[in-house]
Motif scaffolding. Structure first.
Motif, mmCIF file in Angstrom:
data_model
loop_
_atom_site.group_PDB
_atom_site.id
_atom_site.type_symbol
_atom_site.label_atom_id
_atom_site.label_comp_id
_atom_site.label_asym_id
_atom_site.label_seq_id
_atom_site.Cartn_x
_atom_site.Cartn_y
_atom_site.Cartn_z
ATOM 1 N N GLY A 42 -9.345 -8.619 2.100
ATOM 2 C CA GLY A 42 -8.098 -8.980 1.431
ATOM 3 C C GLY A 42 -8.296 -9.782 0.169
ATOM 4 O O GLY A 42 -7.517 -10.690 -0.100
ATOM 5 N N VAL A 43 -9.321 -9.459 -0.599
ATOM 6 C CA VAL A 43 -9.529 -10.165 -1.868
ATOM 7 C C VAL A 43 -8.550 -9.607 -2.897
ATOM 8 O O VAL A 43 -8.614 -8.454 -3.281
ATOM 9 N N THR A 44 -7.618 -10.428 -3.326
ATOM 10 C CA THR A 44 -6.565 -9.968 -4.218
ATOM 11 C C THR A 44 -7.014 -10.044 -5.669
ATOM 12 O O THR A 44 -7.512 -11.070 -6.116
ATOM 13 N N GLU A 45 -6.814 -8.954 -6.389
ATOM 14 C CA GLU A 45 -7.156 -8.914 -7.811
ATOM 15 C C GLU A 45 -5.982 -9.419 -8.634
ATOM 16 O O GLU A 45 -4.913 -8.813 -8.655
ATOM 17 N N VAL A 46 -6.181 -10.558 -9.295
ATOM 18 C CA VAL A 46 -5.144 -11.119 -10.169
ATOM 19 C C VAL A 46 -5.685 -11.302 -11.580
ATOM 20 O O VAL A 46 -5.217 -12.163 -12.330
ATOM 21 N N GLY A 47 -6.675 -10.490 -11.923
ATOM 22 C CA GLY A 47 -7.247 -10.567 -13.257
ATOM 23 C C GLY A 47 -8.558 -11.314 -13.330
ATOM 24 O O GLY A 47 -9.160 -11.429 -14.398
ATOM 25 N N GLN A 48 -9.037 -11.839 -12.193
ATOM 26 C CA GLN A 48 -10.260 -12.633 -12.206
ATOM 27 C C GLN A 48 -11.517 -11.791 -12.062
ATOM 28 O O GLN A 48 -12.638 -12.311 -12.114
ATOM 29 N N GLY A 49 -11.351 -10.480 -11.864
ATOM 30 C CA GLY A 49 -12.513 -9.601 -11.783
ATOM 31 C C GLY A 49 -13.034 -9.372 -10.385
ATOM 32 O O GLY A 49 -14.177 -8.953 -10.201
#
Length: 333
Positions: A42-49
């Motif tokens: 569940g690693v959410t991508e919010v622009g951090q790569g």
């Protein structure tokens, strides 16, 4: 009159939820058809790569390229909880969970290869470009793709990994404890030019040094540093809600100013590598801390230029001219 000044800001930042709060990440690794590897978390991508760095960690453990890794992280029916994309925790926490799960997958691949190759044990087995190879007799080898054809359906090779960050709750009596781990550190120097007639502050140049533990992806890190700088630039000089009696007067982007590419300057980014022993390949997260020292550096540079300390953000031309006027009145008085 235009005056120049230089300012420095430094900070340290504890990553994760902290203060003894359970900070858990989980991951599932699955051998997919054609020998691909699936990472389910569940690693959410919010622009951090995250989409890139998490695959890089998995590829490193399993001797593959990033293209061989499929990341499934936006379907809660398929993936375990890895905690929020907050507190600069995903690289450290979820990266560790993925590393653990991939190490378990490596051991499982060794065991399945032992069976298929008719070996006595897993001693001497290594992973090499999508194959399990007996290092001292490389004729003995089997590909991930072949294993994926043998172990299918209910027998699909799958492993799990979990990581819990180590923090302690602070003592309410004396304030002592280890509320966060790890910490990351940074420093920023900025040179500004202040027009004392118009109150306009222009940034001229900057050097920004960020501790990253170990750089899993230097390009993404520099992008994060540039982004944090831009956000802090807006915070320091431009972005003003203009609250009056609880109402936002600047409630649209024609009034609420944010930095554009024209407001940014070229930054001399310095990536400082000091690997963290408890982190995945030494890597720390830098999501939030990259913003913290920038505004203090800008404010210190303004003070160095004009000798007046600004205590309210953003430093709009109106506020700066007002502060200069008040300082002049004090001198006269």
């Amino acid at each position: 009159m235009k005056k120049r000044g230089i300012g420095i800001g430094i900070s340290f930042y504890g990553t994760g939820y902290g203060n003894g709060f359970p900070d858990i990440s989980r991951a599932i690794i699955r051998l997919l058809p054609k020998g691909k590897i699936g990472i389910y978390c569940g690693v959410t991508e919010v622009g951090q790569g995250a989409k890139t760095s998490m695959r890089q960690i998995g590829a490193e453990v399993l001797g593959l390229t990033v293209e061989d890794i499929e990341l499934v992280h936006e379907n809660t029916s398929l993936m375990p909880d890895s905690g929020t994309a907050a507190a600069t925790r995903q690289t450290y926490n979820t990266g560790n969970a993925i590393k653990v799960a991939c190490e378990n997958m490596r051991d499982e691949l060794f065991e399945k290869a032992r069976i298929q190759l008719g070996l006595n044990s897993t001693v001497g087995l290594i992973l090499e470009k999508g194959e399990v190879v007996l290092s001292f007799f490389p004729q003995k080898r089997i590909s991930y793709e072949k294993l994926s054809e043998i172990y299918i359906g209910d027998d699909t090779i799958e492993t799990k990994g979990e990581f819990i960050a180590q923090t302690t709750q602070m003592d309410p009596e004396n304030g002592q404890g280890a509320p966060y781990w790890p910490y990351t550190f940074n420093a920023c120097a900025v040179e500004v030019e202040v027009d004392t007639k118009t109150g306009i502050v222009n940034l001229l140049r900057s050097t920004f040094a960020q501790d990253v533990g170990r750089a899993v992806n230097p390009g993404l890190l520099e992008g994060q540093m540039d982004g944090g700088f831009a956000m802090a630039l807006g915070y320091a000089l431009l972005e003003d809600l203009n609250l009056q009696n609880g109402k936002m007067k600047n409630n649209k982007f024609s009034k609420y100013l944010i930095p554009t590419a024209m407001d940014m300057i070229d930054i001399n980014n310095i990536i400082v590598e000091d690997p963290e022993s408890t982190a995945p390949y030494g890597a720390k997260g830098i999501g939030e801390p990259v913003m913290i020292p920038i505004a203090p550096a800008i404010l210190n540079a303004i003070y160095d230029a004009i000798g007046v300390r600004i205590t309210e953000l953003p430093v709009t031309p109106e506020r700066l001219i007002k502060a200069l006027g008040e300082a002049e009145e004090k001198k006269i008085g």
